[in-house]
Structure formats: C-alpha cells, structure tokens
Design an enzyme around this catalytic site. Structure first.
Site, PDB file in Angstrom:
ATOM      1  N   HIS A 176      -9.703   3.589  -1.575  1.00  0.00           N
ATOM      2  CA  HIS A 176      -8.349   3.043  -1.533  1.00  0.00           C
ATOM      3  C   HIS A 176      -8.001   2.262  -2.789  1.00  0.00           C
ATOM      4  CE1 HIS A 176      -4.605   1.639  -0.101  1.00  0.00           C
ATOM      5  NE2 HIS A 176      -4.996   0.604   0.609  1.00  0.00           N
TER       6      HIS A 176
ATOM      7  N   CYS B 164       0.817  -1.224   0.000  1.00  0.00           N
ATOM      8  CA  CYS B 164       0.000   0.000   0.000  1.00  0.00           C
ATOM      9  C   CYS B 164       0.844   1.265   0.000  1.00  0.00           C
ATOM     10  CB  CYS B 164      -0.954   0.006   1.181  1.00  0.00           C
ATOM     11  SG  CYS B 164      -2.191  -1.302   1.041  1.00  0.00           S
TER      12      CYS B 164
END
Lengths: 478, 401
Positions: free
Chosen positions: B344, B88
């Site tokens: 996201h 991430c």
C-alpha cells in the site's frame, strides 16, 4: 453566616502498592521497609493538579448552577503552569461565567489553609469555589515517594445554608524550613525528620491551637473532629492531648488509603470528615508549613441534606490497585524510558487556535441547532442533521456532564501513548451528539459496546519541546 | 442526470513498479519504473502526453508538495501537472483527473501517476503526520488500525456475531490475499500464511492482529488515458474503457450525528450505487467479475463486500468463508494480493488496482491470471477513517460491454 455550602473531592483511581516501591528501592535504603504497608494514590499519566482540581470542583458543584459561582481560588504547590493562571484554565474547564474572580495560591504546604482563610473573608460577596490539588513529585526511592499521594478537594463558600459554618481562624507565620523547592529545581530538599517533628510540629502547632481557642472562645474539649495532616505516627494525638482536644476526635491522616496529598491534604481530610460529621459537630482544621493555620467550623443542619456526590469516599471506592512501580516512574518522568519514534512527532499547539476554540477545547461546549434541536460536537456553522443543515443556527451546548455510551472502541498498540494500549472509540451522548474520544481509566479486555461513560478533563498530551500541557476531555467509565 | 464517463475514455497503457521496501530507490526512481512500463505499453512518445496528474498522500516523507516531482522525474515538456491528495483515494483521484481531461476534450492523452515512498521514517506502520492544528487538539489519539478496528466492535454488536467467528472470517480474508500475493512477482509480501498464524499474531489494535493489517510499502503505478478514437487510430484493439468514476466524501454525519451505527461505510454504499448506475449495472453480484477493494485491514474488506452491494448486509462472513471472493470463487477479490500483500504505497494504490483489472482483462496477469478474463472489474479506495472518509469506486471494462 459564612461557611462551606458544598464540598467535593477527587482521589485518582490508581493506588500504588507501597510494597512495590519498597521492593524496588530497599536495596539502596533499607529504612524504607518501615513504610512498606498499604497504598498511595497515583495520578494516571493524563492527570495533574489541574485535572484533579477540575474533577473535585465538578463534584463540589453537583446540583449548583455554574453561573452562580462568582470566584474561583485554586491552591497547589504543583501547578502545571508557573505563569498562566491555573485557576483560569480550571474556570474554562468548568464552564464558569466570564465575570469571575480567579486566584492561584501557591508556594507553601499551607497554600490551601491560608488561602481558605482569605477566601472565607472574601466569600460574603457570593459563592466562591475553593479548590486545592497537589501531585508532588519526589525522587525515586525517597521516603516522600512513599508518604505522599495525589489528590484534590473543593469547597463552595458562601452564606446560603452552609453545611459548615466558619467560626474563626488563627495563624502564625514561622520561617521554619523543613523542606523547600528552589526556583528551577525539580525536587524538594528535605531536612532531618526528627528535627521537623520535635522542633517544628511539636513547638509551632500548639500555640496556634491555643490562639484559635482564645480567639473563638471555644472549649477544646467540645471539638468533635481534629483535622490535622501529619505523617508522624501518634504526633497528632500527642498534640491534641496537650491542647485539651479529645484524642478520639483526631481524624486519621489517610496514609493507608492515599497518602498525604500535599497542600490539598487539609481539605481532602476536611471533606472526608464532613462526609462523616453530624450537625452541630465542631471541626478544627490545621495546616502546617512555615507556620500554622487553624480554622474552626461547626457542621450545620444542611449537612445531611446536601445532594449525594462522589466526594472523597466515593473516589476512594473507585480504586484500581497498581503494583507496577516502573509504571509510576514512567508516568512521573522519573526514568528515561523508551517511548518509540512515534513519540517524537511534534504537534505544537497554536495558542491562537486554542484561544479561539477555548469553549470547545477546555469546556467541551458544542452546539444545539435552534431549528431542529440536534445537539452536536463540535459546534459548527451548518447543522449536521442531514434533514436540517440549517446555517448559523447553533447555540452553545455543554457536553461535559452528559452521560455517554460506547458505540465502538479499540485498544491500540501502534499509536503512541504513555500507557499502551491506547483505548479510544466512538461515544454517544444521551440526548444526541457523539465524539471519537480517547478513553482513560479503562482496563484492557473490559471495554464493551454499550458501556456507560462520563467525560473527564484530562491531559491530551504534553509538549516537551515547549513545556506546554495540552488538555481536552476523555471518556472514562461512569 | 449527467451522462457519465462510460466508454468515453480508454486505457492506452499502464505500468506498475515493484512494491515493497525499496530501500535502494527514491520516489523519482519508482515513478520512472512505473512510467517506463506504461509508455512502452501505450506505444506513444512522452511528448504526446498533454496533461498529467500526480497523486501522493504523505508527500512530506518523500517527494514533497506540488506536481513538480513528477514533471522533474519524467522531464515532462512544460505540460500541466497537478498534484492531488485525497487520503487513500489519491491514486483514483489522479486517474479521475486524467480521465475527465480526456473526456472533456481538454487533452488527447493524459497521464495519471501515483507514488509513495513510505519506508524512510525509521519505524513500521504509516508515518506520523499532522491532522491539522485544531484536529490535533481534540481528535482521539487514533492510528489507522485503531480507527478501522472499531468496525469489528460495531459490526459484532449490530449483527450479534461472536468475537471468535468474526476473527476467523477476517483471518480467511488475509490467508486468501497471501495466497494470491504469492503468485505476484511485484507484490510486497509473497509468503503464504495459514489461519493459525493470523489468529496468533501480535495484536496491533484490538481485534486486528499483525496479519489483519496491510503492508506499508514503497511503490508507484500509472495509467495513460485517451479517447477510444485516438486509441484505435494508434492501432489499439481490445480496448479497456472507463465505465464509472465515483467519489463519496463524509460530511460529518458519521462522526457527529447518531444516525450512523459504526458497522459500515456510509460513503461506500453511496459511491458504489452511483457507480453501478453510471456503468449501467443492475445486479453487481452477477455483472461484476473482479474486485480490487481497499483491504487496508481484513475487517475493512469484509464489511466493504456488503457496502459494495455484493454480499447482503450481515452476509459477508458467509460469502468469505464460502470462498466466494477467493481467486477461484465467483468474484475474486484482491486476486493480485490486494493492499494486504501487493502493498500500500498510498498515492499509487488506486492506480495499482486498475492496473491489475486491466492486466486480467487482457489476459496478461501471468501465474495469477483468471481462467476466464473478467469483463467488468471494480476498484475501491477508502481514505481516512470509517467515521470520516473519502470513498472512491471505479469500474473499468471492455469497451462497448
């Protein structure tokens, strides 16, 4: 003097209520109602004959150095692999030494008793570990589903201080086909019960018992325990009476607590019997299936001195009632259940990786740094201790029997598992080392930080595309 | 010590696609959408870009490997394009690559673009993907929520916090982000929620319910970077400069050594300390004005506030409940809605955070604009799992400040 030097047992924790089975199926077969009492043992989704065999063997080897074992025989009619030696997988899981004689024994409900006779004849050359396990798959709504259970037992055979001395055996082979399972068939095909009882058991077993008494010179009346798996009510008593055995010596068939555990059942019942026997007791074990085997043992003075273990008694006490029959169907792939798209992920196993890392994956062997003494999993090239980081300093360190505690956990309903929620978390081993580990045999809402756990050899996942069962270790409540 | 990145690189332009379930868009559509905004903001011609970095994390469900998808989407003129992936933190890694290229003098103008198109799997949540051949054979059967949920168990055990009290503080984190997201036209989730809804939502991974988890989105974001000198020569005023770019990566201590208690991010503590040092910040609670943290889950944000050395250890619950991190608090956290509501799209997330800090500093954040534009903003990504992860911390601020 050859005999049994140690024993162990394993019955899965889940016990399926027979009433649940009957309630679901009696609409189609009212006759099932006759079997609606008590419970049968049932594997968790991640258990099979191999994992149960490993658990029973670990129990049997309590206090026994693993290096002492010279041979491992494994009897089952439900091996997870038809061509990959199952005893070899068990040997890796048990972290036995490489110099080992392994043998799989199959294809009959007598696999364990016939195998045991052969093993006792071979056991003179050193400790032989004999395990038997079965997880028989029956059609939904069949009588067998109600009569059968899952379980395993293990015996250590040898000449040193036996807890039960082997006095002799007698066998007859008769191709009496009460049931069979042909190649490529999923389920057994079963003939009429009355015929099996009257023409099979009642006629095939008595001459074998006679033969055993003739051969050993033992008087039937002197036998304290008659271990004889048989699901027909009162039939063992009737056979005992005719053979001259004391009727009160007939051991219960454990139908009420776990059901018949297939080829393993003579040994499961034998272990159950040894847990209750006294030195000097004569124990007769008979196994039926295309003939009959009869074996005679005498409990020795070493029996009460055997180190405490879970055994059959202990694993029966570790019990969780299951009343959800649908879960049993799903666990045994007896229904086309929706598993969700996440279950489609293809995580094929690289056999070369599995072989290279077999000590780690099958044996849960990690490393111990010889420089700083930090134990760690997995074993690696560079020590994980930030104050050490020594390179090439680690020697093998087994973790399978090290107690552990939960450091963090969750119950996950997103990830795919056959039994949601998936419980997993960080477990820390006593003396060092940790693992982010799957949990099994835990109850939702009853997991907490600090909970004591032990490691168990379980199915990691099954690859349906390639028919490959993957095993690894999971943390289960201690 | 190295002199660091402070004030060597400035942002020339930024862009961000609308995040969400972009059923009608391909990854290249999203890249172009973000790029069009950034190139207009930068006021340069595409051919002036000397090098580019593309960040994607789960490329197998959309654009595929390599830098080619970016070069093709934008028809870049045979310049170097490097694809980066670091869980991430991928978006911040692309930014770091571009910033270092400018700082080194290897490029006058560099592009960092992150994209992720996650909604073509047929199911909710992150796509299933391989963990590596050996890892798949022994790692626990963990999902992202399940891995992060364990922070709560360990945090409770360490600080003696009641289950319900922690869950309530976590709920406040999510309610706040939904409030913020409702004011953001590019956000994936724009609905307001209340504490009751959070507490009663279906359980995903105990104790994380549905509203404790961020959105899984399609989206793209990008930054065009250059040197302060070139920016000025292009007529730019109000320069926003890079102050710090730090990364800390787990080496196995947390997952294999019993010195880590599971209640915090070892990497975040180190990365943030180094970032403050690089940016010349002594007291972050006083000197940082805005935070975009990696709030993949409510508990992550809560614990991270301590690991960034803003809240004292064990004190995040109090700060959260006091409204310290609310949009009108002392240091707003996720003023744009955060991962929770902005969404996201993994490879874009780090760049999206910097985008928001950039907009806020220039007073261009519309309805959600902070009354006093921040001077220094911090962005934080956490890739992987609490027990083994990649943590990035970036600080951007007014040039010279």
């Amino acid at each position: 003097m050859i005999g049994i030097t140690a024993f162990g047992g394993y019955i899965p924790r889940l016990r399926l209520s027979r009433k649940a089975i009957v309630d679901a199926n009696a609409w189609a077969n009212a006759g099932l109602r006759a079997y609606g009492r008590d419970e049968r043992s049932m594997c968790n989704w991640d258990e099979d004959s191999l994992t149960m065999a490993v658990e029973a063997a670990r129990d049997c080897l309590t206090g026994v150095p693993r290096d002492a074992v010279k041979a491992l025989y494994f009897a089952s009619t439900t091996f997870p692999f038809e061509d990959r030696q199952n005893s070899g997988v068990a040997a890796e899981a048990l972290n036995l030494k490489d110099e080992l004689e392994t043998l799989d024994l199959a294809a009959s409900q007598r696999a364990a008793t016939s195998g045991l006779i052969a093993a006792l004849k071979a056991a003179g050359s050193g400790p032989l570990l004999f395990v038997a396990a079965d997880k028989r798959r029956a059609r939904a709504g069949s009588t067998q589903e109600l009569l059968w259970g899952d379980g395993a037992a293990a015996l250590l055979l040898g000449s040193e201080n036996p807890v039960a001395e082997f006095l002799g055996s007698y066998s007859e082979a008769v191709d009496f086909v009460d049931h069979y399972r042909g190649q490529y068939r999923e389920f057994d095909y079963q003939w009429e019960e009355r015929w099996i009882r009257d023409e099979g058991y009642a006629k095939i077993v008595p001459p074998v018992l006679d033969g055993l008494f003739r051969k050993t010179g033992v008087q039937p009346a002197d036998v304290a325990h008659f271990v004889f798996p048989c699901t027909y009510a009162r039939l063992p008593q009737s056979i005992a009476r005719k053979a001259g055995l004391r009727e009160e010596g007939v051991r219960g068939n454990m139908h009420a607590v776990c059901g018949e555990t297939g080829a393993a059942h003579p040994l499961v019942m034998l272990v159950d019997c040894l847990e209750a026997a006294k030195p000097g007791d004569l124990i007769l074990v008979a196994g039926f299936g295309q003939g009959c085997d009869a074996l005679l043992f005498r409990a020795g003075d070493a029996l009460p001195k055997l180190a405490p273990r879970s055994g059959i008694k202990g694993s029966l006490e570790r019990r969780k009632a299951e009343t959800n029959y649908s879960k049993f169907l799903a666990f045994n792939d007896l229904t086309a259940i929706e598993r969700g798209m996440r279950a489609e992920a293809d995580k094929q196993t690289a056999l070369s990786t599995l072989y290279r890392k077999k000590d780690m994956l099958l044996g849960l062997v990690g490393g111990r740094c010889e420089r700083c003494d930090t134990v760690q999993f997995p074993k690696s090239n560079v020590c994980v201790n930030p104050n050490c980081n020594a390179i090439h300093s680690q020697v093998d360190h087994p973790f399978a029997d090290t107690p552990a505690r939960i450091r963090s956990y969750t119950a996950d309903r997103l990830t795919y598992t056959p039994d949601p929620p998936a419980h997993y978390g960080m477990v820390e081993f006593e003396g060092g080392g940790r693992l982010m580990s799957d949990f099994s045999d835990v109850d939702e809402g009853r997991v907490e930080v600090g909970m004591p756990m032990r490691m168990a050899f379980r199915i990691k996942e099954y690859d349906p595309q390639r028919g490959f069962t993957k095993y690894f270790w999971k943390a289960v409540p201690a | 010590m190295a002199t660091g990145i402070k004030d060597k690189v400035v942002i020339l332009g930024m862009g961000c696609a609308k995040f969400g379930e972009r059923w009608d868009r391909e990854a290249d559509d999203l890249m172009v959408e973000a790029f069009e905004e950034a190139i207009a903001d930068a006021g340069i011609d595409k051919n002036e870009i000397n090098a580019a970095w593309l960040s994607t994390a789960i490329e197998e469900v959309h654009a595929g490997k390599s830098g080619i998808p970016l070069a093709m989407a934008l028809r870049l003129p045979y310049i170097p394009v490097t694809r980066v992936e670091n869980y991430c933190a991928s978006g911040t890694e692309a930014f770091r690559g571009a910033a270092y290229a400018v700082a080194s003098g290897a490029a006058d103008i560099a592009l960092a673009l992150g994209v992720e198109k996650l909604k073509d799997t047929g199911y909710g949540g992150l796509p299933q993907r391989s963990r590596g051949v050996l890892n798949s054979m022994y790692w626990a059967n963990l999902s992202a929520p399940g891995a992060f949920a364990q922070l709560a168990a360990a945090y409770r055990a360490k600080h003696g916090v009641d289950k319900a009290d922690l869950k309530r503080a976590m709920a406040h984190v999510s309610v706040k982000s939904h409030d913020n997201g409702s004011k953001n036209p590019k956000a994936h989730l724009r609905n307001k929620i209340n504490e009751e809804a959070v507490l009663n939502a279906p359980m995903i991974a105990e104790p994380l319910g549905l509203y404790d988890c961020c959105g899984v989105s399609d989206g793209a974001a990008c930054a065009i970077l250059t040197s302060p000198e070139i920016a000025r020569s292009l007529g730019k005023k109000d320069l926003i400069a890079v102050k710090a770019l730090q990364l800390a990566v787990s080496n196995g201590v947390e997952s294999q050594h019993n010195s880590w208690d599971g209640s915090y991010f070892a990497t975040a503590r180190i990365a943030s300390t180094r970032a403050y040092q690089e940016a010349g910040i002594d007291n972050p609670r006083q000197e940082i004005n805005l935070i975009e943290a990696h709030d993949c889950f409510s508990i992550t944000e809560l614990v991270t506030m301590e690991d960034l050395h803003i809240s004292p250890e064990g004190g995040a619950i109090k700060d959260v409940l006091d409204g310290f991190y609310d949009s009108d608090g002392k240091i707003p956290c996720q003023i744009d809605g955060g991962l929770k509501c902005f969404g996201h799209p993994i490879g874009a997330s780090g760049l999206r955070m910097i985008y928001e800090v950039y907009l806020q500093m220039l007073g261009r954040a519309g309805e959600r604009q902070r009354a006093t534009p921040p001077v220094r903003g911090l962005t934080h990504n956490l890739g992987g799992f609490p027990h083994q992860n990649v943590c990035s911390v970036a600080i951007v601020g007014r040039y010279g400040a």
